[in-house]
Structure formats: C-alpha cells, structure tokens
Scaffold this motif. Structure first.
Motif, mmCIF file in Angstrom:
data_model
loop_
_atom_site.group_PDB
_atom_site.id
_atom_site.type_symbol
_atom_site.label_atom_id
_atom_site.label_comp_id
_atom_site.label_asym_id
_atom_site.label_seq_id
_atom_site.Cartn_x
_atom_site.Cartn_y
_atom_site.Cartn_z
ATOM 1 N N ASP A 76 25.242 14.536 -39.407
ATOM 2 C CA ASP A 76 25.620 15.512 -41.115
ATOM 3 C C ASP A 76 24.554 16.704 -40.009
ATOM 4 O OD1 ASP A 76 27.873 13.895 -41.719
ATOM 5 O OD2 ASP A 76 25.821 13.296 -42.689
ATOM 6 N N ILE A 77 24.174 16.303 -39.895
ATOM 7 C CA ILE A 77 22.624 17.912 -40.003
ATOM 8 C C ILE A 77 21.174 17.539 -38.305
ATOM 9 C CG2 ILE A 77 20.773 19.194 -40.793
ATOM 10 C CD1 ILE A 77 22.211 18.654 -43.735
ATOM 11 N N ILE A 78 21.393 18.578 -37.482
ATOM 12 C CA ILE A 78 20.126 18.725 -36.980
ATOM 13 C C ILE A 78 19.360 19.261 -36.540
ATOM 14 C CG2 ILE A 78 20.363 18.137 -34.113
ATOM 15 C CD1 ILE A 78 22.840 17.688 -33.762
ATOM 16 N N ILE A 79 18.123 18.854 -37.129
ATOM 17 C CA ILE A 79 16.848 19.694 -37.296
ATOM 18 C C ILE A 79 16.160 20.735 -36.181
ATOM 19 C CG2 ILE A 79 15.165 20.152 -38.493
ATOM 20 C CD1 ILE A 79 16.031 18.713 -40.905
ATOM 21 N N LEU A 80 16.307 22.007 -35.204
ATOM 22 C CA LEU A 80 16.006 21.433 -34.323
ATOM 23 C C LEU A 80 14.742 21.480 -34.476
ATOM 24 C CD1 LEU A 80 18.158 23.970 -32.573
ATOM 25 C CD2 LEU A 80 18.222 21.090 -32.562
ATOM 26 N N GLY A 81 13.455 20.658 -33.916
ATOM 27 C CA GLY A 81 12.251 21.293 -34.218
ATOM 28 C C GLY A 81 11.129 21.079 -33.158
ATOM 29 N N MET A 82 11.790 20.722 -31.492
ATOM 30 C CA MET A 82 11.109 20.732 -30.808
ATOM 31 C C MET A 82 10.412 21.812 -30.424
ATOM 32 S SD MET A 82 14.553 21.934 -29.748
ATOM 33 C CE MET A 82 15.593 20.644 -30.752
ATOM 34 N N LYS A 83 8.965 21.312 -29.041
ATOM 35 C CA LYS A 83 8.284 22.935 -28.187
ATOM 36 C C LYS A 83 9.588 23.764 -27.571
ATOM 37 C CE LYS A 83 5.044 19.362 -27.890
ATOM 38 N NZ LYS A 83 3.585 19.067 -26.951
ATOM 39 N N PRO A 84 9.113 24.879 -28.123
ATOM 40 C CA PRO A 84 9.913 26.690 -27.599
ATOM 41 C C PRO A 84 10.211 26.137 -26.506
ATOM 42 C CG PRO A 84 8.415 26.893 -29.310
ATOM 43 C CD PRO A 84 7.917 25.363 -29.164
ATOM 44 N N LYS A 85 8.587 25.584 -26.017
ATOM 45 C CA LYS A 85 9.515 25.410 -24.234
ATOM 46 C C LYS A 85 10.857 24.129 -23.360
ATOM 47 C CE LYS A 85 5.638 22.213 -22.987
ATOM 48 N NZ LYS A 85 6.624 20.855 -22.684
ATOM 49 N N ASP A 86 11.008 23.706 -24.315
ATOM 50 C CA ASP A 86 12.122 23.123 -24.239
ATOM 51 C C ASP A 86 13.130 22.932 -25.230
ATOM 52 O OD1 ASP A 86 9.988 20.450 -23.070
ATOM 53 O OD2 ASP A 86 9.267 19.530 -25.213
ATOM 54 N N ALA A 87 13.515 23.900 -25.901
ATOM 55 C CA ALA A 87 13.832 23.585 -26.840
ATOM 56 C C ALA A 87 15.477 24.708 -26.034
ATOM 57 C CB ALA A 87 14.084 25.280 -27.595
ATOM 58 N N ALA A 88 15.119 24.889 -25.344
ATOM 59 C CA ALA A 88 16.801 25.763 -23.962
ATOM 60 C C ALA A 88 17.710 24.555 -23.768
ATOM 61 C CB ALA A 88 16.237 26.719 -22.934
ATOM 62 N N GLN A 89 17.337 23.929 -22.482
ATOM 63 C CA GLN A 89 17.099 22.421 -21.780
ATOM 64 C C GLN A 89 17.776 21.731 -23.421
ATOM 65 O OE1 GLN A 89 14.646 20.523 -19.832
ATOM 66 N NE2 GLN A 89 16.180 18.669 -19.001
ATOM 67 N N ALA A 90 16.867 20.915 -24.082
ATOM 68 C CA ALA A 90 17.446 20.450 -24.896
ATOM 69 C C ALA A 90 18.917 20.772 -26.287
ATOM 70 C CB ALA A 90 16.200 19.496 -26.433
ATOM 71 N N ILE A 91 18.569 22.279 -26.280
ATOM 72 C CA ILE A 91 20.270 22.490 -26.938
ATOM 73 C C ILE A 91 21.008 22.288 -25.941
ATOM 74 C CG2 ILE A 91 20.786 24.297 -28.224
ATOM 75 C CD1 ILE A 91 18.418 24.622 -29.042
ATOM 76 N N THR A 92 21.444 22.639 -24.524
ATOM 77 C CA THR A 92 22.022 23.059 -23.891
ATOM 78 C C THR A 92 22.377 21.662 -23.657
ATOM 79 O OG1 THR A 92 21.589 24.653 -22.716
ATOM 80 C CG2 THR A 92 22.932 23.241 -21.484
ATOM 81 N N ALA A 93 21.814 19.917 -23.913
ATOM 82 C CA ALA A 93 22.380 18.741 -23.524
ATOM 83 C C ALA A 93 22.632 18.779 -24.878
ATOM 84 C CB ALA A 93 21.067 18.043 -23.464
ATOM 85 N N LEU A 94 22.775 19.367 -25.674
ATOM 86 C CA LEU A 94 23.872 19.180 -27.757
ATOM 87 C C LEU A 94 25.604 19.774 -27.512
ATOM 88 C CD1 LEU A 94 20.977 19.574 -30.135
ATOM 89 C CD2 LEU A 94 21.800 17.422 -29.939
#
Length: 287
Positions: A76-94
């Motif tokens: 229901d809730i996804i908390i994004l807490g990855m390292k900033p350098k990994d954020a763009a790729q991880a969020i796009t994959a979501l």
C-alpha cells in the motif's frame, strides 16, 4: 484500519534498507503502528542486511527478484530509501509494477516530487519527507510535503506514521531543503558540538566518562528547558549570562571564532547540497 492505528493494516515496503529506513521501521514497530508482518524490506543486493533487520525487528526480507516484485506490487505504501545514485534507475523500474493508488513516500535528499512523477511517468501519489535519525528513538523531526494526487486518507496515514516516530511539520516542497539543513542533518551538528565539549572536558582534567555524562545531561537539559518553559533560546541564554561572568567570557570566545556564522553557513550549505543532489539525479535520469 482503525482510527487509533490507521496504518496497522497497511502493507509497507521499504525500498532501500539503510540507516534512515531502519530508524523509521523501528519507530513503526516499537510504537505498534505497523505490525512487523506488514513490513517488507528490500535493497539492491545486500541480503545480509535484510536478514539482520528481520532478526532484529521481525520484518519480512525480500531478497530474490520474485520476492521484490511481489513486495512492490502488493504494498500500500512504498518508502523510497535507496542511495541517491541508484534512485533514478530504481524509480523508473517501478513504473510498470505500480497500481495508481499506491502511495510513494520518499526520504531521498534533494529528490523532488516532480522528478519522481516524471520517472514514473504518472501522477502517482507522492509524499516527500525529510526525517532524521532521532526517529529511531521516537524523537524524530520530519518535514513533509504532498503531491496534489495524495488524498486525505493517505495524508492522514503518512502523518500518523511520522508522528509515531517523533514530530512532523507540513511544509511547501521548496522548503524541504531548509528542513534538511535544520533538522535532517541537525543531529550531526549537535553530536559534533558534544564531541568538542567532551574533548575540552578531558583536556581540563575530567575523566572521559565524567565529561561525557556532564555533556549529555547538559544538552538534554537545555533542550528540555526550551520545551518546558516555552521561552526563546535567546532569552534563556541571556538569563544564564551574567555580565563579566564565566558564561559571557565563553560566549564572547565563540563569537570571536565565528560560531553563529559557522552554524548559519553550515545549514545553508546543507540545503544547497540537497538541491545539488536532486539536480544531479534529475540530470542523470533525463540526459
């Protein structure tokens, strides 16, 4: 979900399992606002870290790709807490995994709501926060901003979550960087000052234990004085500063060494750095 514990039944997935994620999940578990069985933790590749969090808090580790996909899809809730350098790729994959109603909460310094939504390619409900690590002991301070697509129940849910680990302040998103400078990184400033006080005490002949005990109690007492009296710190400072006394001599020395200017510059630089980090993520994602 009950009124008293609005997030108890919510499924929460932490995407990133660093110190800030641990601070938040520990607060949620200890406050009983979320059951460990409703919290899943995942990261890019450190399975040992996930197992440690499972053993300590009872939360569910998602190590395999199948487990990760299921945790993200079902949350229901996804908390994004990855390292900033990994954020763009991880969020796009979501993007292809998400349902329109899933709430995204970011604790990534500098990363704007608009950038997150652009990476997702949708008007996903997004909450941007800046907590601090004092959340671990229920004394956190969190700045929080909402996208226009966040509904009232999601607002209430997020506020309950962060109020369970301290205090939260709703601010306009451009001010989140200021929150970062004041409270997000603020504990480190206080720890740094405490280090200096302890070291000075030792130089003056106190034992390390005595210097530490006196410093910790002094900092705790000063904070409690501000809370209990409701007075402005400047007024409390003046009350304990006798003309030509020891405190005045100490404060004059701090002033002559640029104490206030140094603190101001540090906080401003912290906020600037948060913006720079966000701009770097955006530039990398949309180059």
């Amino acid at each position: 979900m009950t009124e008293q514990h609005p997030s108890t039944e919510a499924k929460i997935t932490f995407y990133g399992a660093g110190s800030m994620a641990e601070a938040i999940l520990r607060g949620l578990v200890q406050s009983k606002l979320a059951a460990p069985s409703h919290i899943t933790v995942m990261n890019r590749q450190n399975e040992q870290r996930l197992l440690e969090l499972h053993q300590q808090y009872g939360v569910i580790p998602a190590a395999s790709e199948t487990q990760k996909q299921a945790a993200l899809h079902d949350a229901d809730i996804i908390i994004l807490g990855m390292k900033p350098k990994d954020a763009a790729q991880a969020i796009t994959a979501l993007a292809p995994i998400l349902r329109p109603t899933q709430l995204i909460i970011s604790v990534i310094a500098g990363l704007s709501i608009s950038t997150i939504q652009q990476l997702l390619g949708s008007d996903q409900p997004v909450i941007r926060t800046m907590p601090n690590t004092s959340s671990t002991i229920g004394l956190g301070a969190t700045g929080i901003s909402f996208s226009s697509s966040v509904d009232d129940s999601q607002r209430s849910l997020a506020l309950s979550m962060f109020n369970s680990i301290g205090l939260s302040a709703i601010v306009e998103e451009p001010l989140i960087e200021a929150v970062n400078g004041i409270s997000g990184s603020g504990p480190a400033y206080i720890y740094y000052m405490m280090e200096a006080m302890i070291n000075a005490g030792i130089e003056l002949g106190l034992t390390a234990e005595a210097a530490r005990t006196l410093t910790v109690q002094t900092v705790k007492g000063a904070a409690e004085m501000v809370l209990t009296t409701g007075e402005n710190p400047a007024d409390l400072r003046r009350k304990v500063t006798s003309p030509n006394g020891t405190t005045q001599a100490a404060l004059e020395t701090l002033d002559s060494n640029g104490f206030q200017q140094g603190i101001n510059k540090a906080i401003i630089r912290c906020a600037e750095r948060a913006r720079e980090m966000g701009e770097a993520i955006r530039a990398e994602a949309f180059k």
